[in-house]
Motif scaffolding. Structure first.
Motif, PDB file in Angstrom:
ATOM      1  N   ALA A   1      -4.470  -3.496   8.140  1.00 40.51           N
ATOM      2  CA  ALA A   1      -4.546  -4.921   7.806  1.00 40.51           C
ATOM      3  C   ALA A   1      -3.149  -5.537   7.743  1.00 40.51           C
ATOM      4  O   ALA A   1      -2.934  -6.654   8.226  1.00 40.51           O
ATOM      5  CB  ALA A   1      -5.266  -5.104   6.472  1.00 40.51           C
ATOM      6  N   ILE A   2      -2.200  -4.810   7.170  1.00 35.88           N
ATOM      7  CA  ILE A   2      -0.826  -5.318   7.069  1.00 35.88           C
ATOM      8  C   ILE A   2      -0.218  -5.463   8.457  1.00 35.88           C
ATOM      9  O   ILE A   2       0.436  -6.467   8.766  1.00 35.88           O
ATOM     10  CB  ILE A   2       0.028  -4.389   6.177  1.00 35.88           C
ATOM     11  N   ILE A   3      -0.435  -4.490   9.308  1.00 42.50           N
ATOM     12  CA  ILE A   3       0.127  -4.540  10.670  1.00 42.50           C
ATOM     13  C   ILE A   3      -0.527  -5.659  11.480  1.00 42.50           C
ATOM     14  O   ILE A   3       0.157  -6.356  12.240  1.00 42.50           O
ATOM     15  CB  ILE A   3      -0.032  -3.171  11.363  1.00 42.50           C
ATOM     16  N   ARG A   4      -1.824  -5.872  11.320  1.00 42.31           N
ATOM     17  CA  ARG A   4      -2.492  -6.972  12.024  1.00 42.31           C
ATOM     18  C   ARG A   4      -1.950  -8.322  11.569  1.00 42.31           C
ATOM     19  O   ARG A   4      -1.837  -9.249  12.360  1.00 42.31           O
ATOM     20  CB  ARG A   4      -4.007  -6.914  11.783  1.00 42.31           C
ATOM     21  N   ARG A   5      -1.605  -8.415  10.283  1.00 42.92           N
ATOM     22  CA  ARG A   5      -1.084  -9.666   9.742  1.00 42.92           C
ATOM     23  C   ARG A   5       0.318  -9.955  10.281  1.00 42.92           C
ATOM     24  O   ARG A   5       0.661 -11.098  10.580  1.00 42.92           O
ATOM     25  CB  ARG A   5      -1.063  -9.578   8.206  1.00 42.92           C
ATOM     26  N   ASP A   6       1.160  -8.906  10.417  1.00 44.08           N
ATOM     27  CA  ASP A   6       2.535  -9.079  10.880  1.00 44.08           C
ATOM     28  C   ASP A   6       2.887  -7.938  11.826  1.00 44.08           C
ATOM     29  O   ASP A   6       3.252  -6.853  11.396  1.00 44.08           O
ATOM     30  CB  ASP A   6       3.487  -9.101   9.677  1.00 44.08           C
ATOM     31  N   ARG A   7       2.777  -8.189  13.110  1.00 46.07           N
ATOM     32  CA  ARG A   7       3.016  -7.145  14.117  1.00 46.07           C
ATOM     33  C   ARG A   7       4.480  -6.717  14.205  1.00 46.07           C
ATOM     34  O   ARG A   7       4.783  -5.670  14.755  1.00 46.07           O
ATOM     35  CB  ARG A   7       2.563  -7.641  15.487  1.00 46.07           C
ATOM     36  N   SER A   8       5.396  -7.509  13.671  1.00 48.71           N
ATOM     37  CA  SER A   8       6.815  -7.165  13.769  1.00 48.71           C
ATOM     38  C   SER A   8       7.318  -6.413  12.534  1.00 48.71           C
ATOM     39  O   SER A   8       8.524  -6.212  12.384  1.00 48.71           O
ATOM     40  CB  SER A   8       7.646  -8.441  13.960  1.00 48.71           C
TER      41      SER A   8
END
Length: 76
Positions: A56-63
């Motif tokens: 979920a965290i990676i989907r929210r901020d891919r960078s």
């Protein structure tokens, strides 16, 4: 050979003999061998909720970097 060396060899032979006896007994199902629970970090984090958080965290901020992700998940 010194007395200490003789004692160490005898002790090691006794320990190895115990291991061999336990292993053989486990093969014939007379006893069940298992690991003793250890302290420290768990070897795996496989609960579904623990696996969903980083995704979920990676989907929210891919960078996001690994360090930032670890900080957000309170990991080291």
């Amino acid at each position: 050979m010194s007395c200490v060396e003789i004692l160490v060899r005898a002790y090691c032979r006794r320990i190895v003999g115990r291991w061999a006896n336990k292993t053989e007994a486990s093969r014939t199902e007379q006893i069940v061998l298992h690991d003793v629970p250890s302290c420290g970090r768990p070897t795996a984090a496989s609960s579904p909720s623990m696996l969903k958080r980083p995704h979920a965290i990676i989907r929210r901020d891919r960078s996001i970097t690994n360090r930032q992700l670890a900080r957000e998940l309170s990991a080291s």
